[in-house]
Design a protein around this motif. Structure first.
Motif, PDB file in Angstrom:
ATOM      1  N   GLN A  19      35.023 -59.686 -14.611  1.00  0.00           N
ATOM      2  CA  GLN A  19      35.054 -61.120 -14.851  1.00  0.00           C
ATOM      3  C   GLN A  19      35.259 -61.853 -13.547  1.00  0.00           C
ATOM      4  O   GLN A  19      36.015 -61.405 -12.679  1.00  0.00           O
ATOM      5  CB  GLN A  19      36.171 -61.475 -15.842  1.00  0.00           C
ATOM      6  CG  GLN A  19      36.246 -62.963 -16.163  1.00  0.00           C
ATOM      7  CD  GLN A  19      37.247 -63.274 -17.275  1.00  0.00           C
ATOM      8  OE1 GLN A  19      37.733 -62.348 -17.934  1.00  0.00           O
ATOM      9  NE2 GLN A  19      37.543 -64.549 -17.481  1.00  0.00           N
ATOM     10  N   GLY A  20      34.556 -62.990 -13.419  1.00  0.00           N
ATOM     11  CA  GLY A  20      34.682 -63.842 -12.258  1.00  0.00           C
ATOM     12  C   GLY A  20      35.162 -65.218 -12.642  1.00  0.00           C
ATOM     13  O   GLY A  20      35.635 -65.451 -13.760  1.00  0.00           O
ATOM     14  N   ALA A  21      35.039 -66.162 -11.681  1.00  0.00           N
ATOM     15  CA  ALA A  21      35.516 -67.520 -11.925  1.00  0.00           C
ATOM     16  C   ALA A  21      34.654 -68.232 -12.961  1.00  0.00           C
ATOM     17  O   ALA A  21      35.140 -69.109 -13.682  1.00  0.00           O
ATOM     18  CB  ALA A  21      35.523 -68.309 -10.618  1.00  0.00           C
ATOM     19  N   MET A  22      33.399 -67.846 -13.047  1.00  0.00           N
ATOM     20  CA  MET A  22      32.478 -68.578 -13.924  1.00  0.00           C
ATOM     21  C   MET A  22      32.145 -67.818 -15.196  1.00  0.00           C
ATOM     22  O   MET A  22      31.912 -68.415 -16.245  1.00  0.00           O
ATOM     23  CB  MET A  22      31.184 -68.896 -13.173  1.00  0.00           C
ATOM     24  CG  MET A  22      30.246 -69.839 -13.908  1.00  0.00           C
ATOM     25  SD  MET A  22      28.806 -70.304 -12.925  1.00  0.00           S
ATOM     26  CE  MET A  22      27.892 -68.771 -12.898  1.00  0.00           C
ATOM     27  N   GLY A  23      32.113 -66.484 -15.144  1.00  0.00           N
ATOM     28  CA  GLY A  23      31.678 -65.754 -16.326  1.00  0.00           C
ATOM     29  C   GLY A  23      32.229 -64.347 -16.367  1.00  0.00           C
ATOM     30  O   GLY A  23      32.973 -63.899 -15.476  1.00  0.00           O
ATOM     31  N   VAL A  24      31.875 -63.653 -17.446  1.00  0.00           N
ATOM     32  CA  VAL A  24      32.282 -62.275 -17.665  1.00  0.00           C
ATOM     33  C   VAL A  24      31.027 -61.444 -17.877  1.00  0.00           C
ATOM     34  O   VAL A  24      30.041 -61.919 -18.446  1.00  0.00           O
ATOM     35  CB  VAL A  24      33.220 -62.176 -18.901  1.00  0.00           C
ATOM     36  CG1 VAL A  24      32.547 -62.714 -20.149  1.00  0.00           C
ATOM     37  CG2 VAL A  24      33.688 -60.753 -19.117  1.00  0.00           C
ATOM     38  N   VAL A  25      31.041 -60.195 -17.379  1.00  0.00           N
ATOM     39  CA  VAL A  25      29.876 -59.327 -17.433  1.00  0.00           C
ATOM     40  C   VAL A  25      30.189 -58.148 -18.363  1.00  0.00           C
ATOM     41  O   VAL A  25      31.236 -57.499 -18.226  1.00  0.00           O
ATOM     42  CB  VAL A  25      29.497 -58.823 -16.027  1.00  0.00           C
ATOM     43  CG1 VAL A  25      28.271 -57.914 -16.100  1.00  0.00           C
ATOM     44  CG2 VAL A  25      29.218 -59.997 -15.091  1.00  0.00           C
ATOM     45  N   TRP A  26      29.254 -57.890 -19.272  1.00  0.00           N
ATOM     46  CA  TRP A  26      29.369 -56.784 -20.223  1.00  0.00           C
ATOM     47  C   TRP A  26      28.203 -55.819 -20.034  1.00  0.00           C
ATOM     48  O   TRP A  26      27.100 -56.215 -19.655  1.00  0.00           O
ATOM     49  CB  TRP A  26      29.317 -57.304 -21.673  1.00  0.00           C
ATOM     50  CG  TRP A  26      30.568 -57.992 -22.143  1.00  0.00           C
ATOM     51  CD1 TRP A  26      30.958 -59.257 -21.857  1.00  0.00           C
ATOM     52  CD2 TRP A  26      31.566 -57.440 -23.003  1.00  0.00           C
ATOM     53  NE1 TRP A  26      32.142 -59.556 -22.472  1.00  0.00           N
ATOM     54  CE2 TRP A  26      32.541 -58.449 -23.199  1.00  0.00           C
ATOM     55  CE3 TRP A  26      31.748 -56.207 -23.627  1.00  0.00           C
ATOM     56  CZ2 TRP A  26      33.669 -58.251 -23.998  1.00  0.00           C
ATOM     57  CZ3 TRP A  26      32.861 -56.017 -24.431  1.00  0.00           C
ATOM     58  CH2 TRP A  26      33.808 -57.025 -24.604  1.00  0.00           C
ATOM     59  N   GLU A  27      28.492 -54.550 -20.344  1.00  0.00           N
ATOM     60  CA  GLU A  27      27.393 -53.599 -20.524  1.00  0.00           C
ATOM     61  C   GLU A  27      26.927 -53.704 -21.969  1.00  0.00           C
ATOM     62  O   GLU A  27      27.740 -53.696 -22.903  1.00  0.00           O
ATOM     63  CB  GLU A  27      27.837 -52.170 -20.221  1.00  0.00           C
ATOM     64  CG  GLU A  27      26.733 -51.152 -20.430  1.00  0.00           C
ATOM     65  CD  GLU A  27      27.183 -49.718 -20.205  1.00  0.00           C
ATOM     66  OE1 GLU A  27      26.385 -48.791 -20.490  1.00  0.00           O
ATOM     67  OE2 GLU A  27      28.328 -49.522 -19.762  1.00  0.00           O
ATOM     68  N   GLY A 176      34.179 -71.672  -4.199  1.00  0.00           N
ATOM     69  CA  GLY A 176      33.810 -70.682  -3.202  1.00  0.00           C
ATOM     70  C   GLY A 176      35.044 -69.993  -2.664  1.00  0.00           C
ATOM     71  O   GLY A 176      36.150 -70.149  -3.174  1.00  0.00           O
ATOM     72  N   SER A 177      34.868 -69.199  -1.611  1.00  0.00           N
ATOM     73  CA  SER A 177      35.962 -68.441  -0.996  1.00  0.00           C
ATOM     74  C   SER A 177      36.132 -68.941   0.423  1.00  0.00           C
ATOM     75  O   SER A 177      35.282 -68.673   1.297  1.00  0.00           O
ATOM     76  CB  SER A 177      35.635 -66.947  -0.996  1.00  0.00           C
ATOM     77  OG  SER A 177      35.380 -66.490  -2.308  1.00  0.00           O
ATOM     78  N   PRO A 178      37.221 -69.689   0.718  1.00  0.00           N
ATOM     79  CA  PRO A 178      37.392 -70.284   2.050  1.00  0.00           C
ATOM     80  C   PRO A 178      37.381 -69.251   3.181  1.00  0.00           C
ATOM     81  O   PRO A 178      36.985 -69.592   4.305  1.00  0.00           O
ATOM     82  CB  PRO A 178      38.755 -70.982   1.949  1.00  0.00           C
ATOM     83  CG  PRO A 178      38.938 -71.246   0.492  1.00  0.00           C
ATOM     84  CD  PRO A 178      38.289 -70.101  -0.207  1.00  0.00           C
ATOM     85  N   ALA A 179      37.783 -68.008   2.917  1.00  0.00           N
ATOM     86  CA  ALA A 179      37.807 -67.005   3.971  1.00  0.00           C
ATOM     87  C   ALA A 179      36.416 -66.715   4.510  1.00  0.00           C
ATOM     88  O   ALA A 179      36.269 -66.254   5.645  1.00  0.00           O
ATOM     89  CB  ALA A 179      38.447 -65.717   3.449  1.00  0.00           C
ATOM     90  N   TYR A 180      35.374 -66.992   3.724  1.00  0.00           N
ATOM     91  CA  TYR A 180      33.998 -66.692   4.132  1.00  0.00           C
ATOM     92  C   TYR A 180      33.132 -67.947   4.252  1.00  0.00           C
ATOM     93  O   TYR A 180      31.991 -67.845   4.692  1.00  0.00           O
ATOM     94  CB  TYR A 180      33.351 -65.735   3.116  1.00  0.00           C
ATOM     95  CG  TYR A 180      34.151 -64.471   2.912  1.00  0.00           C
ATOM     96  CD1 TYR A 180      33.984 -63.371   3.753  1.00  0.00           C
ATOM     97  CD2 TYR A 180      35.099 -64.382   1.900  1.00  0.00           C
ATOM     98  CE1 TYR A 180      34.722 -62.214   3.576  1.00  0.00           C
ATOM     99  CE2 TYR A 180      35.848 -63.226   1.720  1.00  0.00           C
ATOM    100  CZ  TYR A 180      35.661 -62.147   2.555  1.00  0.00           C
ATOM    101  OH  TYR A 180      36.399 -61.007   2.384  1.00  0.00           O
ATOM    102  N   MET A 181      33.662 -69.092   3.891  1.00  0.00           N
ATOM    103  CA  MET A 181      32.882 -70.328   3.933  1.00  0.00           C
ATOM    104  C   MET A 181      32.784 -70.859   5.361  1.00  0.00           C
ATOM    105  O   MET A 181      33.723 -70.746   6.151  1.00  0.00           O
ATOM    106  CB  MET A 181      33.509 -71.384   3.021  1.00  0.00           C
ATOM    107  CG  MET A 181      33.427 -71.025   1.534  1.00  0.00           C
ATOM    108  SD  MET A 181      34.458 -72.079   0.482  1.00  0.00           S
ATOM    109  CE  MET A 181      33.712 -73.677   0.773  1.00  0.00           C
TER     110      MET A 181
END
Length: 483
Positions: A19-27, A176-181
């Motif tokens: 799962q991420g900030a926007m959605g969840v992934v299923w098999e 986003g991720s400030p460490a990589y932005m």
């Protein structure tokens, strides 16, 4: 949603993958084809998130590159929320590998960095900016039966078509991720271009090769570091890194976007050259952490010598230390025979110019060997001499100097231990074979003598063993008397 639910009337959910900030992934499994796929669903759906998911589907379908995750289908749930059907990947994200194992070996990390750049170059060629490139969005996929990993760039949910005026970021928010932005992305610049992804690409490579991010901290401290702190070089963290790689990453992490490397395709070309050079040079061996690059060898030398033995270890080994034999008081080395006993008295000397040798173990003397001479082992791969041969007498001068000490001869060594094995050294003067010319002269003299003896014996036999009668005296001729 839970396992067993049917999504879109044809995808049966099997297990949750992440799962991420926007959605969840299923098999999930396709009901008709039994194909296993990955289904991405929205969590707490909003109009903004719905538009982002559809944008991700269009971007992934438009790029169609082997290093970008493939989108098979787009549908809607019973609640009219969109979902994506994607290729099911096997492996782990780059974030998971780095977090678990730290920095990667150069031979493995270079192809990964190159393939991430290929995915970026393909996206930029279609006018798409990723805007959220980070290790968590890079998947190392291993296909069944394949021996190499396949890099897949994921999550184009924050992507933005170049020139698009639509802003999907909430007012006052920072997605986003400030460490990589990039600094301009953190500042909220509306005119982002592919050079923003180049900054993120450089930070990702820095972490991939060094095992740590160039900017540390969290929240406001991290943002302040990205905007104002000195930018570290990869060579400061890894002094032995290839200068070309250090220059590439330094050319990506530049606050002034006008001074950055212009395109991902340029970075890919330079990484490809570096990867090919590494492949031609053979397996990479690092020496940063005290790695000897091979098996360490301890050399034991005889007490009383001026220093360690001059014999060199095999090329694949390095001498770690030297130990005098007297200091060794423990058990014998594994597999080593008992030390040899030295003969009493002074060591034998050698003829001038004849260095000591290291013979094989003694063998039994062959039949017909030269009398009075110790048998010499034949050189490796050569037959042992058989039969007899006359021994030429040495000149008196050479015999007189045979036993004299040689001041130039090195001190004899009776025992050495190298690479855990004992080598017995039994110095003795090597046999000098007779010159071919001398052998032929001896054979000729012997043949003449034999022929002379045979002739004498034959002459005696023909004469009956009696000496010949002396010749009868011859009377002088008569001289006529003068008248």
């Amino acid at each position: 949603m839970k396992a067993g639910d049917l999504v879109g009337g044809k995808y049966r959910l099997a297990r949750r993958l992440g799962q991420g900030a926007m959605g969840v992934v299923w098999e999930a499994v396709h009901e008709m084809t039994s194909r296993h796929v990955a289904v991405k669903l929205i969590v707490n759906a909003t109009d903004n998130l719905r538009r982002r998911l559809l944008r991700e589907a269009r971007a992934a379908g438009q790029i169609a590159h082997r290093n970008v995750v493939e989108v098979y289908d787009v549908g809607e749930t019973a609640e009219e929320d969109p979902f994506l059907v994607m290729q099911l990947l096997s492996g782990d994200t780059l974030y998971g590998y780095v977090k678990r194992d730290g920095r990667m070996d150069l031979a493995r990390a270079l192809p990964i960095a190159r393939d991430v750049g290929r995915a970026l170059a393909a996206a930029h060629a279609q006018g798409i900016i990723h805007r959220d490139l980070k290790p968590a969005n890079v998947f190392l996929h291993r296909e069944p039966g394949a021996t190499e990993e396949l890099v897949k760039v994921l999550d184009f949910g924050l992507c933005k078509p170049m020139g698009a005026e639509e802003m999907l970021t909430a007012p006052g928010g920072l997605l986003g991720s400030p460490a990589y932005m990039s600094p301009e992305q953190i500042a909220g610049a509306p005119d982002l271009d592919p050079r923003s992804d180049i900054w993120s690409y450089g930070v990702l490579m820095f972490e991939l090769f060094a095992g740590q991010r160039p900017f540390a901290g969290r929240g406001p401290d991290l943002i302040h570091a990205v905007l104002t702190a000195p930018i570290p070089r990869l060579r400061d963290v890894m002094p032995g890194i290839d200068p070309t790689l250090d220059e590439i990453i330094a050319g990506c992490i530049v606050r002034d976007k006008r001074a950055r490397i212009a395109s991902a395709a340029e970075i890919v070309a330079r990484l490809e050259t570096l990867t090919e050079r590494l492949r031609n040079a053979g397996p990479h061996t690092s020496s940063e952490d005290g790695d000897e690059g091979g098996l360490a060898v301890t050399m034991v030398y005889r007490p009383g010598m001026s220093g360690p033995p001059s014999a060199s270890p095999p090329p694949s080994h390095k001498v770690a230390k030297t130990i005098p034999l007297a200091a060794f008081t423990g058990n014998p080395l594994p597999g080593a025979p008992a030390p040899m006993k030295e003969a009493p008295g002074p060591p034998p000397s050698y003829p001038r110019g004849a260095p000591p040798s290291q013979p094989e173990p003694p063998r039994s003397a062959p039949q017909g060997s030269w009398p009075g001479v110790s048998p010499q082992p034949a050189p490796l791969g050569m037959p042992v001499p058989q039969g007899t041969a006359p021994l030429q007498r040495l000149p008196e001068a050479q015999m007189a100097t045979w036993g004299a000490p040689n001041p130039q001869a090195p001190p004899p060594q009776s025992w050495q231990a190298m690479t855990g094995q004992n080598q017995a050294v039994m110095p003795h003067p090597p046999m000098q074979p007779a010159a071919p010319e001398r052998r032929w002269i001896g054979f000729v003299i012997l043949a003449i003598g034999v022929l002379t003896l045979v002739g004498v014996l034959a002459w005696i036999g023909l004469s009956g063993g009696r000496p010949p009668a002396p010749p009868a005296p011859v009377a002088p001729p008569a001289v006529p008397a003068s008248r």
